[in-house]
Design an enzyme around this catalytic site. Structure first.
Site, PDB file in Angstrom:
ATOM      1  N   VAL A  11      41.419  50.076  29.178  1.00 53.45           N
ATOM      2  CA  VAL A  11      42.004  48.754  28.879  1.00 53.45           C
ATOM      3  C   VAL A  11      43.372  48.899  28.201  1.00 53.45           C
ATOM      4  O   VAL A  11      44.350  48.257  28.590  1.00 53.45           O
ATOM      5  CB  VAL A  11      41.041  47.911  27.993  1.00 53.45           C
ATOM      6  CG1 VAL A  11      41.723  46.646  27.509  1.00 53.45           C
ATOM      7  CG2 VAL A  11      39.791  47.557  28.772  1.00 53.45           C
ATOM      8  N   GLU A 145      39.620  40.917  27.585  1.00 50.67           N
ATOM      9  CA  GLU A 145      40.158  41.400  28.861  1.00 50.67           C
ATOM     10  C   GLU A 145      39.126  41.220  29.963  1.00 50.67           C
ATOM     11  O   GLU A 145      37.950  41.426  29.740  1.00 50.67           O
ATOM     12  CB  GLU A 145      40.473  42.899  28.658  1.00 50.67           C
ATOM     13  CG  GLU A 145      41.450  43.442  29.602  1.00 50.67           C
ATOM     14  CD  GLU A 145      42.637  42.515  29.761  1.00 50.67           C
ATOM     15  OE1 GLU A 145      42.696  41.878  30.833  1.00 50.67           O
ATOM     16  OE2 GLU A 145      43.466  42.403  28.855  1.00 50.67           O
ATOM     17  N   GLU A 149      37.684  47.865  36.772  1.00 52.27           N
ATOM     18  CA  GLU A 149      38.163  49.209  37.080  1.00 52.27           C
ATOM     19  C   GLU A 149      38.458  49.291  38.570  1.00 52.27           C
ATOM     20  O   GLU A 149      37.765  48.677  39.383  1.00 52.27           O
ATOM     21  CB  GLU A 149      37.103  50.258  36.720  1.00 52.27           C
ATOM     22  CG  GLU A 149      37.022  50.487  35.240  1.00 52.27           C
ATOM     23  CD  GLU A 149      36.123  51.644  34.873  1.00 52.27           C
ATOM     24  OE1 GLU A 149      36.101  52.650  35.597  1.00 52.27           O
ATOM     25  OE2 GLU A 149      35.442  51.520  33.842  1.00 52.27           O
ATOM     26  N   GLY A 253      26.591  49.799  37.099  1.00 47.38           N
ATOM     27  CA  GLY A 253      26.873  50.806  36.081  1.00 47.38           C
ATOM     28  C   GLY A 253      28.215  50.510  35.458  1.00 47.38           C
ATOM     29  O   GLY A 253      28.653  49.361  35.422  1.00 47.38           O
ATOM     30  N   CYS A 256      31.059  48.680  31.140  1.00 46.61           N
ATOM     31  CA  CYS A 256      31.096  47.314  30.604  1.00 46.61           C
ATOM     32  C   CYS A 256      29.771  46.572  30.716  1.00 46.61           C
ATOM     33  O   CYS A 256      29.201  46.165  29.711  1.00 46.61           O
ATOM     34  CB  CYS A 256      32.191  46.526  31.318  1.00 46.61           C
ATOM     35  SG  CYS A 256      33.760  47.364  31.206  1.00 46.61           S
TER      36      CYS A 256
HETATM   37  C1  UGA Z   1      33.467  44.444  34.924  1.00 49.28           C
HETATM   38  C2  UGA Z   1      33.896  42.982  35.218  1.00 49.28           C
HETATM   39  O1  UGA Z   1      33.819  42.728  36.620  1.00 49.28           O
HETATM   40  C3  UGA Z   1      35.310  42.723  34.712  1.00 49.28           C
HETATM   41  O2  UGA Z   1      35.653  41.355  34.908  1.00 49.28           O
HETATM   42  C4  UGA Z   1      35.359  43.068  33.212  1.00 49.28           C
HETATM   43  O3  UGA Z   1      36.657  42.881  32.674  1.00 49.28           O
HETATM   44  C5  UGA Z   1      34.966  44.518  33.030  1.00 49.28           C
HETATM   45  O4  UGA Z   1      33.632  44.703  33.523  1.00 49.28           O
HETATM   46  C6  UGA Z   1      35.060  44.834  31.557  1.00 49.28           C
HETATM   47  O5  UGA Z   1      34.304  44.244  30.757  1.00 49.28           O
HETATM   48  O6  UGA Z   1      35.973  45.558  31.152  1.00 49.28           O
HETATM   49  P1  UGA Z   1      33.888  46.799  36.138  1.00 49.28           P
HETATM   50  O7  UGA Z   1      32.917  47.384  35.165  1.00 49.28           O
HETATM   51  O8  UGA Z   1      35.164  47.500  36.403  1.00 49.28           O
HETATM   52  O9  UGA Z   1      34.306  45.293  35.693  1.00 49.28           O
HETATM   53  O10 UGA Z   1      33.119  46.763  37.532  1.00 49.28           O
HETATM   54  P2  UGA Z   1      32.625  45.679  38.586  1.00 49.28           P
HETATM   55  O11 UGA Z   1      33.514  45.671  39.760  1.00 49.28           O
HETATM   56  O12 UGA Z   1      32.360  44.397  37.931  1.00 49.28           O
HETATM   57  O13 UGA Z   1      31.245  46.358  39.056  1.00 49.28           O
HETATM   58  C7  UGA Z   1      30.218  46.648  38.096  1.00 49.28           C
HETATM   59  C8  UGA Z   1      29.001  47.212  38.762  1.00 49.28           C
HETATM   60  O14 UGA Z   1      28.324  46.196  39.493  1.00 49.28           O
HETATM   61  C9  UGA Z   1      29.240  48.343  39.759  1.00 49.28           C
HETATM   62  O15 UGA Z   1      28.309  49.376  39.515  1.00 49.28           O
HETATM   63  C10 UGA Z   1      28.990  47.715  41.119  1.00 49.28           C
HETATM   64  O16 UGA Z   1      28.519  48.625  42.061  1.00 49.28           O
HETATM   65  C11 UGA Z   1      27.937  46.683  40.775  1.00 49.28           C
HETATM   66  N1  UGA Z   1      27.862  45.532  41.711  1.00 49.28           N
HETATM   67  C12 UGA Z   1      28.884  44.654  41.798  1.00 49.28           C
HETATM   68  C13 UGA Z   1      26.715  45.347  42.468  1.00 49.28           C
HETATM   69  O17 UGA Z   1      25.749  46.131  42.409  1.00 49.28           O
HETATM   70  N2  UGA Z   1      26.649  44.253  43.309  1.00 49.28           N
HETATM   71  C14 UGA Z   1      27.661  43.360  43.404  1.00 49.28           C
HETATM   72  O18 UGA Z   1      27.507  42.376  44.184  1.00 49.28           O
HETATM   73  C15 UGA Z   1      28.806  43.569  42.651  1.00 49.28           C
END
Ligand code: UGA
Length: 436
Positions: A11, A145, A149, A253, A256
């Protein structure tokens, strides 16, 4: 404006580089000297699309500099942004020691008037607790934020919204800081510090909730011989439900969702509110992370010792090399513990994973998806839906696997395409198992 950002993690680094891109003079501060040395050379310590190019651009423009010593920072800096980590403590609550360490240094070193901004994700009320510590010359604001990622730079520069919490003087300074983005039309939402802090947890908990919801339905679908793809289509055409973040898989995973969902449960309990369904989000996710291991055990009737199992994908999601709380690790640890040999490949996370398993000779990392396939596998697992796996020729995969089953933890292929290609065994999440 003269800005200091504390914490050159994901971040802080992205925010620092992007604030410099917006024209501010930014000093990025981190106690980790080797990290600072890398950044000074224009090398990003994390894999993040577009970050290294932007880092080099703002370094060349002279708008970004680095420091690992707070005592040497200019007294002219008017905005101090805290973006240090808040990892989970064993009880699930957030560890605020890094945040407070920066706050105490600011109290010691900043002599004039300045704004302190909490960008780290902190429990509701932390801003107020810090406000009670600092002197009247320091204003305090919360500015959570919402970056993802893998697309953090784009998310910062084209955010859905900027959320700020604090009193009027603090909000006015933040408005100036974000002016270039506000001019582009990004919504700037101001509220109390507590509301901003709770908004951050609410957003992550609701997104994680959607994933656990669809995963629980996928567990039901598997038992009841329904197909999650059909259910997904049927429910997501309702615009009130929407179609985002409802993809079934082997669980979420990253740094966050797991941490923030657990922290929100703690926050609720601390004020005497039953966390109710918030507590189930993480529990469902944990059970979903066992999908790979339980499917493999079923297929091989518990005879796992000596099997050679390939893994495509290790990172917690595509577009990153981050392994924190990755579902792949839960499966790999369980399989290694059962005497299985693992042959793995991830386009970005091989290096991090080799370091994690440096002591274990039962797991090896190869340089391509094809290389994993020529290792005479008993089974192949897809743990991360990288595009190169989704684009892989199913005919080639069928020939390489022969009678070995494919466990697709991210539903990369349609059942129709699997049937057309004629794979021997195909297991996917929430859909009928296929065998030819
Ligand atoms: C997440 C949030 O999406 C951001 O908005 C937030 O700012 C961030 O956390 C944070 O708090 O800093 P991030 O951890 O980068 O972002 O990842 P995501 O793209 O949200 O995915 C998280 C997990 O969910 C991944 O393991 C992904 O595979 C899983 N996922 C996502 C699913 O299993 N199914 C879905 O439909 C979407």
């Amino acid at each position: 404006m003269l800005v200091a950002v504390y914490g050159a993690g994901y971040v802080g680094l992205v925010s620092g580089v992007c604030f410099a891109k917006l024209g501010h003079q930014v000093t990025l501060v981190d106690v980790n000297k080797s990290r600072i040395a890398m950044l000074q050379e224009g090398i990003s310590p994390i894999y993040e699309t577009g970050l290294e190019d932007l880092l080099q651009e703002v370094l060349a423009s002279g708008l970004l500099s680095f420091s690992s010593n707070m005592a040497e920072l200019s007294q002219d800096i008017s905005v101090h942004i805290i973006a240090t980590g808040t990892p989970s403590l064993p009880d699930g609550s957030a560890d605020l020691s890094q945040v407070y360490s920066v706050v105490h240094s600011l109290i010691e070193h900043v002599k004039g008037e300045a704004l302190v901004v909490i960008k780290s994700t902190v429990p509701v009320g932390t801003g107020n607790a810090i406000a009670a510590l600092i002197n009247e010359k320091l204003h305090l604001a919360s500015n959570p934020e919402f970056l993802r990622e893998g697309s953090a730079v784009q998310d910062f520069l084209n955010a859905d919204r900027i959320v700020v919490g604090g009193e009027a003087p603090a909000i006015a300074i933040l408005r100036e800081l974000y002016q270039p983005l506000i001019e582009k039309g990004l919504p700037f939402l101001s509220m109390s510090r507590q509301s901003a802090e709770l908004a951050k947890y609410s957003a992550n908990a609701l997104l994680a909730c959607k994933i656990s919801f669809i995963n629980q339905i996928s567990q039901l679908a598997e038992k009841l011989e329904a197909n999650i793809d059909d259910i997904h289509r049927a429910i997501t055409l309702d615009p009130r439900i929407g179609n985002q973040f409802l993809n079934p898989g082997i669980g979420y995973g990253g740094s966050c969702f797991p941490k923030d969902v657990r922290a929100l449960v703690q926050i609720a309990e601390a004020v005497g509110i039953d966390p109710g369904f918030l507590g189930s989000i993480d529990r469902i996710n944990d059970s979903q992370k066992n999908w790979v291991f339980s499917q493999i055990k079923k297929h091989f009737k518990n005879a796992l010792v000596g099997l050679r199992i390939g893994f495509w994908g290790l990172a917690f999601k595509p577009g990153t090399d981050d392994l924190r709380e990755a579902s792949s690790l839960v499966a790999i640890d369980a399989l290694l513990g059962s005497g299985v040999k693992i042959i793995a490949y991830d386009p970005e996370a091989n290096e991090q994973a080799s370091a994690r398993y440096a002591e274990n000779s039962d797991i090896q990392f190869l340089e391509s998806a094809e290389a994993v396939l020529i290792e005479k596998l008993d089974a192949l697992v897809i743990a991360t839906e990288w595009q190169e796996f989704k684009d892989f020729s199913l005919l080639e995969l069928r020939d390489a696997l022969s009678q070995a089953p494919l466990f697709d933890g991210r539903n990369c292929f349609s059942l129709e395409s699997i049937e057309r290609a004629g794979l021997a065994y195909y297991y996917s999440v929430g859909r009928p198992h296929f065998s030819s």
